[in-house]
Design a protein around this motif. Structure first.
Motif, PDB file in Angstrom:
ATOM      1  N   THR A 200      37.432  27.150  30.859  1.00 22.92           N
ATOM      2  CA  THR A 200      36.163  27.151  31.600  1.00 22.92           C
ATOM      3  C   THR A 200      35.019  26.685  30.708  1.00 22.92           C
ATOM      4  O   THR A 200      34.180  25.889  31.122  1.00 22.92           O
ATOM      5  CB  THR A 200      35.883  28.565  32.150  1.00 22.92           C
ATOM      6  N   ALA A 201      35.005  27.164  29.459  1.00 25.80           N
ATOM      7  CA  ALA A 201      33.941  26.783  28.518  1.00 25.80           C
ATOM      8  C   ALA A 201      33.966  25.271  28.258  1.00 25.80           C
ATOM      9  O   ALA A 201      32.928  24.653  28.037  1.00 25.80           O
ATOM     10  CB  ALA A 201      34.105  27.560  27.217  1.00 25.80           C
ATOM     11  N   LEU A 202      35.171  24.693  28.303  1.00 23.51           N
ATOM     12  CA  LEU A 202      35.303  23.248  28.070  1.00 23.51           C
ATOM     13  C   LEU A 202      35.024  22.436  29.342  1.00 23.51           C
ATOM     14  O   LEU A 202      35.051  21.213  29.332  1.00 23.51           O
ATOM     15  CB  LEU A 202      36.725  22.923  27.581  1.00 23.51           C
ATOM     16  N   GLY A 203      34.807  23.148  30.440  1.00 21.67           N
ATOM     17  CA  GLY A 203      34.514  22.477  31.702  1.00 21.67           C
ATOM     18  C   GLY A 203      35.733  21.837  32.336  1.00 21.67           C
ATOM     19  O   GLY A 203      35.601  20.934  33.173  1.00 21.67           O
ATOM     20  N   GLU A 204      36.920  22.314  31.957  1.00 19.52           N
ATOM     21  CA  GLU A 204      38.150  21.720  32.504  1.00 19.52           C
ATOM     22  C   GLU A 204      38.357  22.144  33.957  1.00 19.52           C
ATOM     23  O   GLU A 204      37.920  23.214  34.381  1.00 19.52           O
ATOM     24  CB  GLU A 204      39.356  22.154  31.664  1.00 19.52           C
ATOM     25  N   GLN A 205      39.088  21.288  34.681  1.00 26.33           N
ATOM     26  CA  GLN A 205      39.439  21.622  36.057  1.00 26.33           C
ATOM     27  C   GLN A 205      40.592  22.619  36.004  1.00 26.33           C
ATOM     28  O   GLN A 205      41.579  22.394  35.289  1.00 26.33           O
ATOM     29  CB  GLN A 205      39.873  20.358  36.795  1.00 26.33           C
ATOM     30  N   THR A 206      40.449  23.726  36.717  1.00 23.71           N
ATOM     31  CA  THR A 206      41.471  24.776  36.656  1.00 23.71           C
ATOM     32  C   THR A 206      41.871  25.212  38.064  1.00 23.71           C
ATOM     33  O   THR A 206      41.073  25.115  38.997  1.00 23.71           O
ATOM     34  CB  THR A 206      40.921  26.007  35.892  1.00 23.71           C
ATOM     35  N   LEU A 207      43.102  25.687  38.173  1.00 22.12           N
ATOM     36  CA  LEU A 207      43.561  26.206  39.468  1.00 22.12           C
ATOM     37  C   LEU A 207      42.761  27.456  39.840  1.00 22.12           C
ATOM     38  O   LEU A 207      42.419  27.670  41.004  1.00 22.12           O
ATOM     39  CB  LEU A 207      45.058  26.536  39.379  1.00 22.12           C
ATOM     40  N   LEU A 208      42.471  28.280  38.850  1.00 18.57           N
ATOM     41  CA  LEU A 208      41.698  29.502  39.067  1.00 18.57           C
ATOM     42  C   LEU A 208      40.212  29.172  38.973  1.00 18.57           C
ATOM     43  O   LEU A 208      39.801  28.396  38.103  1.00 18.57           O
ATOM     44  CB  LEU A 208      42.059  30.534  37.987  1.00 18.57           C
ATOM     45  N   ALA A 209      39.418  29.762  39.855  1.00 15.04           N
ATOM     46  CA  ALA A 209      37.975  29.474  39.849  1.00 15.04           C
ATOM     47  C   ALA A 209      37.359  29.889  38.512  1.00 15.04           C
ATOM     48  O   ALA A 209      37.732  30.913  37.934  1.00 15.04           O
ATOM     49  CB  ALA A 209      37.307  30.238  40.990  1.00 15.04           C
ATOM     50  N   HIS A 210      36.421  29.088  38.038  1.00 20.49           N
ATOM     51  CA  HIS A 210      35.761  29.370  36.753  1.00 20.49           C
ATOM     52  C   HIS A 210      35.114  30.746  36.735  1.00 20.49           C
ATOM     53  O   HIS A 210      35.008  31.378  35.684  1.00 20.49           O
ATOM     54  CB  HIS A 210      34.707  28.296  36.458  1.00 20.49           C
ATOM     55  N   TYR A 211      34.701  31.213  37.901  1.00 23.41           N
ATOM     56  CA  TYR A 211      34.052  32.527  37.998  1.00 23.41           C
ATOM     57  C   TYR A 211      34.946  33.636  37.419  1.00 23.41           C
ATOM     58  O   TYR A 211      34.464  34.649  36.913  1.00 23.41           O
ATOM     59  CB  TYR A 211      33.726  32.806  39.470  1.00 23.41           C
ATOM     60  N   GLY A 212      36.237  33.421  37.467  1.00 25.64           N
ATOM     61  CA  GLY A 212      37.178  34.411  36.929  1.00 25.64           C
ATOM     62  C   GLY A 212      37.036  34.621  35.432  1.00 25.64           C
ATOM     63  O   GLY A 212      37.555  35.600  34.888  1.00 25.64           O
ATOM     64  N   ALA A 213      36.332  33.716  34.765  1.00 26.17           N
ATOM     65  CA  ALA A 213      36.171  33.836  33.310  1.00 26.17           C
ATOM     66  C   ALA A 213      35.068  34.818  32.931  1.00 26.17           C
ATOM     67  O   ALA A 213      34.866  35.097  31.747  1.00 26.17           O
ATOM     68  CB  ALA A 213      35.866  32.467  32.712  1.00 26.17           C
ATOM     69  N   THR A 214      34.349  35.345  33.938  1.00 28.65           N
ATOM     70  CA  THR A 214      33.195  36.195  33.611  1.00 28.65           C
ATOM     71  C   THR A 214      33.593  37.591  33.130  1.00 28.65           C
ATOM     72  O   THR A 214      32.853  38.202  32.366  1.00 28.65           O
ATOM     73  CB  THR A 214      32.232  36.334  34.814  1.00 28.65           C
ATOM     74  N   SER A 215      34.738  38.097  33.576  1.00 27.23           N
ATOM     75  CA  SER A 215      35.176  39.434  33.130  1.00 27.23           C
ATOM     76  C   SER A 215      36.627  39.642  33.551  1.00 27.23           C
ATOM     77  O   SER A 215      37.114  38.966  34.463  1.00 27.23           O
ATOM     78  CB  SER A 215      34.311  40.535  33.753  1.00 27.23           C
ATOM     79  N   PRO A 216      37.327  40.580  32.912  1.00 27.73           N
ATOM     80  CA  PRO A 216      38.706  40.872  33.344  1.00 27.73           C
ATOM     81  C   PRO A 216      38.786  41.300  34.804  1.00 27.73           C
ATOM     82  O   PRO A 216      39.754  40.958  35.495  1.00 27.73           O
ATOM     83  CB  PRO A 216      39.125  42.009  32.406  1.00 27.73           C
ATOM     84  N   ALA A 217      37.784  42.035  35.292  1.00 25.69           N
ATOM     85  CA  ALA A 217      37.803  42.470  36.694  1.00 25.69           C
ATOM     86  C   ALA A 217      37.715  41.264  37.629  1.00 25.69           C
ATOM     87  O   ALA A 217      38.451  41.175  38.625  1.00 25.69           O
ATOM     88  CB  ALA A 217      36.645  43.431  36.961  1.00 25.69           C
ATOM     89  N   GLU A 218      36.813  40.310  37.304  1.00 26.02           N
ATOM     90  CA  GLU A 218      36.694  39.108  38.150  1.00 26.02           C
ATOM     91  C   GLU A 218      37.946  38.239  38.019  1.00 26.02           C
ATOM     92  O   GLU A 218      38.362  37.588  38.979  1.00 26.02           O
ATOM     93  CB  GLU A 218      35.440  38.311  37.795  1.00 26.02           C
ATOM     94  N   PHE A 219      38.537  38.240  36.836  1.00 29.25           N
ATOM     95  CA  PHE A 219      39.755  37.458  36.633  1.00 29.25           C
ATOM     96  C   PHE A 219      40.873  37.963  37.550  1.00 29.25           C
ATOM     97  O   PHE A 219      41.545  37.177  38.223  1.00 29.25           O
ATOM     98  CB  PHE A 219      40.191  37.539  35.167  1.00 29.25           C
ATOM     99  N   PHE A 220      41.045  39.276  37.617  1.00 30.97           N
ATOM    100  CA  PHE A 220      42.072  39.839  38.492  1.00 30.97           C
ATOM    101  C   PHE A 220      41.795  39.483  39.957  1.00 30.97           C
ATOM    102  O   PHE A 220      42.707  39.110  40.707  1.00 30.97           O
ATOM    103  CB  PHE A 220      42.147  41.364  38.327  1.00 30.97           C
ATOM    104  N   ALA A 221      40.528  39.573  40.375  1.00 30.41           N
ATOM    105  CA  ALA A 221      40.184  39.268  41.772  1.00 30.41           C
ATOM    106  C   ALA A 221      40.427  37.785  42.086  1.00 30.41           C
ATOM    107  O   ALA A 221      40.979  37.446  43.140  1.00 30.41           O
ATOM    108  CB  ALA A 221      38.727  39.655  42.049  1.00 30.41           C
ATOM    109  N   VAL A 222      40.042  36.913  41.167  1.00 27.78           N
ATOM    110  CA  VAL A 222      40.244  35.470  41.368  1.00 27.78           C
ATOM    111  C   VAL A 222      41.746  35.132  41.363  1.00 27.78           C
ATOM    112  O   VAL A 222      42.221  34.335  42.173  1.00 27.78           O
ATOM    113  CB  VAL A 222      39.475  34.676  40.276  1.00 27.78           C
ATOM    114  N   CYS A 223      42.486  35.741  40.462  1.00 27.40           N
ATOM    115  CA  CYS A 223      43.948  35.532  40.433  1.00 27.40           C
ATOM    116  C   CYS A 223      44.577  35.967  41.758  1.00 27.40           C
ATOM    117  O   CYS A 223      45.501  35.312  42.273  1.00 27.40           O
ATOM    118  CB  CYS A 223      44.585  36.328  39.297  1.00 27.40           C
ATOM    119  N   SER A 224      44.087  37.075  42.309  1.00 27.98           N
ATOM    120  CA  SER A 224      44.644  37.576  43.567  1.00 27.98           C
ATOM    121  C   SER A 224      44.393  36.582  44.695  1.00 27.98           C
ATOM    122  O   SER A 224      45.263  36.368  45.558  1.00 27.98           O
ATOM    123  CB  SER A 224      44.023  38.934  43.923  1.00 27.98           C
ATOM    124  N   GLU A 225      43.218  35.952  44.682  1.00 26.69           N
ATOM    125  CA  GLU A 225      42.918  34.935  45.700  1.00 26.69           C
ATOM    126  C   GLU A 225      43.961  33.818  45.648  1.00 26.69           C
ATOM    127  O   GLU A 225      44.518  33.422  46.679  1.00 26.69           O
ATOM    128  CB  GLU A 225      41.538  34.319  45.448  1.00 26.69           C
TER     129      GLU A 225
END
Ligand SMILES: [Zn+2]
Length: 264
Positions: A200-225
């Motif tokens: 995310t910091a490198l601005g790469e295109q990712t399957l998981l939304a960049h928002y998931g990089a903000t915290s472990p809690a957001e990462f779990f929620a984005v992964c679940s999506e």
């Protein structure tokens, strides 16, 4: 209308009765708006429909900012939310008290204590929110029209609810019994989270939304999506992550998708 719909659902559900008729128009709504419903194996489809009935009968929906919550809205939101507890059962949502639905984005007011000790209030525009007090807040416009491929606001906020059920959200919602299981979850999630933060910091295109990089809690929620929206892609791109989520949710949605004659 809200009241009428609630009474109708309750009248179908003498609680504890596993075999309650599922309305055909509700099924059509789920098939149209919750694509995974079209590929659920038969046993899981019946379980899902029973969960949707229970969810609608037990969880109050409250329209906000002039929105009237319709039966269609309740079925669609319950349809997405019940995917997460398809194997775990409705008890996993015991702490969910109510679902607030706004027509679109809404403003949340936050109080923050500054370094000088003075409390300041600021406003934040949100599409969804999940509180540790069991309240889920959703923008209907964003439920109906996801921000993009792999996004699902309802799944996101209800994943937070599962995470918050034990207290504060930290991306470790597990109820794994054994220490090795917990350690494996922690190792995989930490590794994938750090990699996602770098990408995310490198601005790469990712399957998981960049928002998931903000915290472990957001990462779990984005992964679940992504787990429920693009399960095969996640299994291919993030196999270890997919395996952990599959163990947590006790589901293997990638195996349902793409079988001959099924559509997704
Ligand atoms: Zn979130």
């Amino acid at each position: 209308m809200l009241r009428g719909a609630g009474q109708r659902a309750r009248s179908w559900l003498p609680l504890g009765s596993p075999e309650t008729e599922f309305p055909e128009e509700w099924r059509a709504c789920l098939h149209q708006h919750v694509p995974l419903c079209t590929v659920l194996p038969e046993g899981l489809r019946r379980s899902h429909e029973n969960l949707v009935l229970k969810f609608i009968a037990r969880k109050p929906f409250i329209g906000c900012a002039g929105l009237e919550v319709t039966e269609h809205m309740r079925v669609l939101i319950a349809g997405h939310a019940c995917l997460l507890v398809l194997a775990r059962g409705m008890s996993a949502y015991a702490q969910v008290r109510e679902i607030l639905v706004y027509p679109g984005e809404f403003v949340a007011r936050r109080a923050q204590v500054g370094s000088d000790g003075v409390v300041q209030e600021h406003a934040q525009v949100l599409r969804g929110e999940s509180s540790s007090l069991g309240q889920v807040v959703l923008s209907w416009a964003d439920v109906l029209s996801p921000a993009g491929l792999g996004h699902n606001l309802v799944v996101h906020e209800f994943a937070h609810q599962l995470d918050q059920a034990k207290g504060g959200a930290n991306g470790a919602p597990f109820t794994f019994a054994s220490t090795p299981q917990r350690q494996r979850w922690a190792a995989v999630m930490s590794r994938e989270f750090e990699q996602h933060r770098r990408n995310t910091a490198l601005g790469e295109q990712t399957l998981l939304a960049h928002y998931g990089a903000t915290s472990p809690a957001e990462f779990f929620a984005v992964c679940s999506e992504v787990f429920f929206e693009l399960p095969q892609a996640m299994r291919y791109v993030h196999p270890a992550l997919y395996t952990e989520l599959s163990r947590y949710y006790r589901l293997d949605p990638a195996a349902w998708v793409g079988a001959p004659g099924e559509r997704r």
